[in-house]
Design an enzyme around this catalytic site. Sequence first.
Site, PDB file in Angstrom:
ATOM      1  NE  ARG A  97       2.940  15.465  19.222  1.00 35.70           N
ATOM      2  CZ  ARG A  97       3.776  15.611  18.400  1.00 35.70           C
ATOM      3  NH1 ARG A  97       3.451  15.581  17.070  1.00 35.70           N
ATOM      4  NH2 ARG A  97       5.103  15.999  18.601  1.00 35.70           N
ATOM      5  CE  LYS A 134      10.443  14.034  13.642  1.00 32.31           C
ATOM      6  NZ  LYS A 134       9.573  14.747  14.839  1.00 32.31           N
ATOM      7  CE1 TYR A 148      -5.106   5.307 -16.081  1.00 34.76           C
ATOM      8  CE2 TYR A 148      -3.213   6.380 -14.766  1.00 34.76           C
ATOM      9  CZ  TYR A 148      -3.790   5.383 -15.331  1.00 34.76           C
ATOM     10  OH  TYR A 148      -2.892   4.074 -15.317  1.00 34.76           O
ATOM     11  CG  MET A 197       1.978   3.576  -9.206  1.00 34.13           C
ATOM     12  SD  MET A 197       1.292   2.064  -9.073  1.00 34.13           S
ATOM     13  CE  MET A 197      -0.204   2.195  -8.312  1.00 34.13           C
TER      14      MET A 197
END
Length: 361
Positions: A132, A36, A256, A304
């Site tokens: 679940r 998956k 940053y 990024m």
Amino acid sequence: MTYRPSYAEINLDIIRSNYRLSCQLAPGSQHLAVIKANAYGHGAVPVAKILEGTAPAFAVAFMDEAIILREAGIRSPILVLEGCFRAQELALAAQQNFWLMLHSPEQIDMLEATPIPSPLTCWLKIDTGMHRLGIEAEHTAVMLQRLKNTGKLAQPPVLASHMANAEELHNAANQRQIEQLKQLARNNNSPLSLANSAALMQLPASHSDWNRPGIMLYGGSALIGRSEQIGLRPTMTVYSEIMAIRQLSEGAAVGYGGHWQAPAPSLIATVAIGYGDGYPRSTDSQCEVFLHGQRARVVGSVSMDMLAVDISHIPQAKVGDKVEIWGENIAVTELATRVNTLSYELLTRVNQRLPRRYIEA
Ligand SMILES: *Cc1c(COP(=O)(O)O)cnc(C)c1O
């Protein structure tokens, strides 16, 4: 061919050898290969191609993932772990030999109400404590009878459940889940499926007709020592390159927000990979990368498209040098632990923008 020298190298031979090692842990069981989420980021089609003929069946989360495999020519049965969302999926599942894990009374209603062109293989999921998906354990016999009465089944359903705490060897919930499902299988004379990777690796009592290894096929696990004992190896190595190097004086801030300041004169490399590729964004991590045979610390905020690495101890490094982000030397499980997540998350988050390169003998 891509211009940016950052990529995930995926070794298909190791995936096949990890699959074989997982089978050896329970020689009396069959093993679905769980692929998956694009085979945990590795590429579902190439992984299915390397395992087809070795694994008796595959497992994916939902039908769209199964359809991608059929369209790529994969012929093995594919278990759809969440079953169907809508009744219109049932006919396609029957035609395509998708096995549906039915987990709710609503899905059984749909099967009763919907004509299908040919018999369908269904598994029945029981909730033994994960809370679940799955029908209530005490409804098992009634639901099995309803499934039988539809006359639409290709074979008797496998009873399945999912373990909530298999990473914790001594968690009492494990024995409760195992005992409950085994009891139901005995009472209803049904085949059984329970173990995921962690259960397959350390809870032999959970082994049954069908085990469902996922993360271990990719060399990841929450059980670091045990993976090595078994001989599981990492299947994805992420590489990038140094794209710039600068010498900083003491006190200079990097990235940053200036979250990291050089504690002494430092040599800093900018490496061409960032959170936009799937590297975990953090401002104060203990993450390391590997270059020139050594580890080096990631410093400052991850950007990024780039991250910064302190290479003060590797003065010979130069622009264009290869950097391992994770893989052989920096285990994805180790990196995951440092940023307080799991190898599952890091692997499935590798972005499409990072090309996959496949190795196969
Ligand atoms: C994902 C999944 C698995 C595989 O789990 P791993 O921990 O990766 O081995 C098995 N069964 C079900 C129902 C799953 O959703």
